[in-house]
Design an enzyme around this catalytic site. Structure first.
Site, PDB file in Angstrom:
ATOM      1  N   GLU A 135      48.238  38.754  45.352  1.00 12.50           N
ATOM      2  CA  GLU A 135      48.158  38.159  44.012  1.00 12.50           C
ATOM      3  C   GLU A 135      49.509  37.690  43.472  1.00 12.50           C
ATOM      4  O   GLU A 135      49.551  36.938  42.501  1.00 12.50           O
ATOM      5  CB  GLU A 135      47.511  39.157  43.033  1.00 12.50           C
ATOM      6  N   HIS A 167      50.681  42.468  48.600  1.00  9.05           N
ATOM      7  CA  HIS A 167      50.075  41.973  47.352  1.00  9.05           C
ATOM      8  C   HIS A 167      49.786  40.468  47.429  1.00  9.05           C
ATOM      9  O   HIS A 167      50.669  39.658  47.167  1.00  9.05           O
ATOM     10  CB  HIS A 167      51.013  42.257  46.171  1.00  9.05           C
ATOM     11  N   CYS A 191      46.909  47.378  48.467  1.00  7.67           N
ATOM     12  CA  CYS A 191      47.958  48.404  48.388  1.00  7.67           C
ATOM     13  C   CYS A 191      47.326  49.797  48.168  1.00  7.67           C
ATOM     14  O   CYS A 191      46.672  50.312  49.056  1.00  7.67           O
ATOM     15  CB  CYS A 191      48.969  48.033  47.308  1.00  7.67           C
ATOM     16  N   TYR A 192      47.448  50.385  46.973  1.00 12.09           N
ATOM     17  CA  TYR A 192      46.831  51.697  46.741  1.00 12.09           C
ATOM     18  C   TYR A 192      45.325  51.641  47.026  1.00 12.09           C
ATOM     19  O   TYR A 192      44.747  52.587  47.564  1.00 12.09           O
ATOM     20  CB  TYR A 192      47.089  52.152  45.302  1.00 12.09           C
ATOM     21  N   GLY A 203      48.413  50.444  42.600  1.00 13.35           N
ATOM     22  CA  GLY A 203      48.700  51.403  41.532  1.00 13.35           C
ATOM     23  C   GLY A 203      49.867  52.287  41.914  1.00 13.35           C
ATOM     24  O   GLY A 203      50.251  52.340  43.080  1.00 13.35           O
ATOM     25  N   ASP A 211      44.703  31.049  18.536  1.00  6.89           N
ATOM     26  CA  ASP A 211      43.498  31.862  18.727  1.00  6.89           C
ATOM     27  C   ASP A 211      42.518  31.726  17.560  1.00  6.89           C
ATOM     28  O   ASP A 211      41.321  31.526  17.774  1.00  6.89           O
ATOM     29  CB  ASP A 211      43.865  33.342  18.921  1.00  6.89           C
ATOM     30  N   LYS A 255      45.013  33.876  27.380  1.00  3.93           N
ATOM     31  CA  LYS A 255      45.591  32.834  26.508  1.00  3.93           C
ATOM     32  C   LYS A 255      45.475  31.433  27.124  1.00  3.93           C
ATOM     33  O   LYS A 255      45.119  30.475  26.441  1.00  3.93           O
ATOM     34  CB  LYS A 255      47.063  33.172  26.258  1.00  3.93           C
TER      35      LYS A 255
END
Ligand code: XMP
Length: 511
Positions: free
Chosen positions: A170, A168, A81-82, A54, A226, A367
């Protein structure tokens, strides 16, 4: 019950990405706001918790904190991280404020006997993006990775099963990032990979059956991915009690309404109500130039038409909407008061005075998961890969006043552009592509004759979620071919330009 990982959001731009990475390993994951309480966590029965990164600093008075009791629950935790700084700060370590940002790739040295780094080399590149850093670990925490600039790039507490990483895992730039997440899920949290689309379909069908009973349900079928997937899933659950309504606004692409109707009639036993309201929409848009006014008129007219169709069906209790996870997730550190840039997504919205109950069968999904679900439901690939199309349709791709002649012209140009993209195998490589009609006429020469005709803009963008986008670097020869074809084959256009603006500062659509 599926195993679950909670991602507590501290405002990172990567929070949704963490959830998607976890789900890629067939482990269910969802985002929770950082105000989540201990009781709420216990109710969810997660197998593990990830604290996101963050933008805040633990020293700021208003920065989001964490209840220390959450760190005492005995549930495995990974702080990123944060999240790592917060764990350290909350448990008595020391975080140092820094005005200097470490941003970019760094070489990480790790203890690859630790569970988090199992089956990973002892040195690899990771993505860093932080100012503050942990300079003293809390008691009972053991360092397990470092970089040249950061002594404690990762650490863990073996008794509490708490892990923290400064980098990170990710983001794709981090080598072995997926492996680190996999290790956290399976080595540390002992998750079962039981989040499977086939289970999801069966669970949803049962759930919808229970909620709906023998009542009637309506669904506005736009023809997009969708609403199509949502409708077919609900149809599987309740069959003939589902009534799909397709409204031809006259603002659709070439042949679109016909294709939607044909597709549903051929493939499904479904109550399909087709309303051709094109004349009404075009009449209401007469003399309207301003984009927001166009959007409002279209939204309002759509609801009127939709409502009147529902009255005809009679005794309807539920409305299906294709809401996706990113539309509902409550995230961020601070409340967002972002200004309205466009009055989006109003078409197909719930008519308030109808008091229908909402069914949103896709609201847990991203999605790409909706496309996967569509595949399991045997929806053809061509439909699942369709580019997004805005509710107000071509009306917001004709700058200024909309009329039948301009709509027909734009439909032809758009169709030609899209067909050429498909022929050149470029359709799937862009997020969205379309043409815009400018109300500007310019002088040209065709054969020996002077021409004075409309200008067309071609727009193609690459994007992950439509929130930001880059203009697609389509090959010059391809653009040349499309431009020549448009000018030669479509009367009324004598100039073609290509939009080379990214989002931001532009938006994807022109209005
Ligand atoms: P913008 O123009 O805001 O568009 O960059 C981002 C994405 O949203 C689509 N879009 C809409 N979709 N109703 C919709 O359902 C709308 O009113 C609407 N306006 C824009 C746009 O096509 C792009 O994919």
């Amino acid at each position: 019950m599926v195993d679950k990982i909670l991602v507590i959001d501290f405002g990172s731009q990567y929070t949704q990405l963490i959830v998607r990475k976890v789900r890629n390993f067939n482990v269910y994951s969802l985002i929770k706001h950082n105000s989540i309480t201990v009781e709420e966590i216990l109710n969810e029965q997660p197998k593990g918790i990830i604290l996101s990164g963050g933008p805040a600093s633990v020293f700021d008075i208003n920065s989001p904190k964490i209840n220390n009791k959450i760190l005492e629950l005995g549930i495995p935790i990974l702080g990123i991280c944060y999240g790592f700084q917060l764990i350290s700060f909350s448990l008595g370590g020391r975080v140092e404020k820094s005005d200097k940002r470490e941003y970019g790739l760094a070489k990480l040295k790790v203890d690859n006997k630790n569970k988090l780094f199992l089956n990973i080399p002892s040195e690899f590149n990771v993505w860093m993006s932080h100012s503050d850093k942990v300079v003293k670990l809390p008691e009972n925490f053991i360092p397990i990775a470092s970089t040249e600039n950061t002594e404690y790039a990762a650490a863990f507490n073996p008794e509490k099963n708490i892990y923290g990483v400064q980098f990170h895992p990710e983001v794709t730039h981090t080598e072995f990032g997926n492996k680190i997440i996999e290790n956290f899920l399976f080595e540390i949290c002992k998750c079962n990979p039981n989040w499977l689309m086939s289970n999801f379909i069966n669970d949803k069908i049962d759930e919808i059956k229970k909620i709906v009973g023998n009542n009637k349900v309506v669904c506005a079928l736009s023809g997009g991915v969708d609403s199509t997937v949502a409708a077919i899933l609900v149809q599987k659950a309740i069959g003939k009690n589902l009534h799909c309504i397709h409204v031809d606004t006259g603002l659709m692409r070439k042949n679109e309404s016909k294709e939607i109707i044909d597709f549903f009639q051929k493939n499904f036993v479904i109550n399909l109500h087709f309303v051709d309201a094109s004349r009404l929409f075009i009449q209401k848009l007469k003399g309207v130039y301003e984009p927001e006014e166009k959007r409002k008129i279209i939204g309002k007219t759509f609801i009127e038409v939709f409502e009147s169709e529902i009255q005809k069906i009679g005794d309807v209790k539920f409305l299906v909407q294709g809401t996706l996870y990113p539309d509902i997730v409550e995230s961020g550190v601070f409340s967002s008061n972002s200004s309205v840039i466009k009055s989006h997504h109003n078409v197909g919205g719930l008519p308030e005075n109808l008091s229908l109950h909402l069914i949103e069968p896709l609201k847990e999904l991203f999605k790409d998961e909706v496309r996967q679900l569509g595949r399991e439901l045997n929806i053809p690939e061509i439909l699942l890969k369709k580019h997004p199309f805005p509710g107000p349709g071509l009306a917001i791709r004709i700058i200024g006043e909309v009329d039948e002649e301009k709509l027909n012209l734009l439909r032809e140009v758009d169709y030609l552009f899209i067909e050429e993209l498909k022929k050149s195998n470029l359709y799937d490589s862009v997020w969205q592509a379309f043409a815009v009609l400018l109300p500007v006429k310019s002088v040209g020469v065709m054969g020996d004759e002077r021409s004075y005709a409309y200008s067309i803009v071609l727009r193609a963008v690459t994007s992950i979620d439509g929130m930001t986008a880059d203009w697609a670097k389509l090959d010059h020869q391809f653009l040349n071919l499309v431009s020549n074809k448009i000018i030669n084959e479509i009367k009324g256009v004598n100039r073609v330009v290509y939009d080379i603006t990214s989002k931001p500062p532009a938006t994807i659509e022109w209005e």
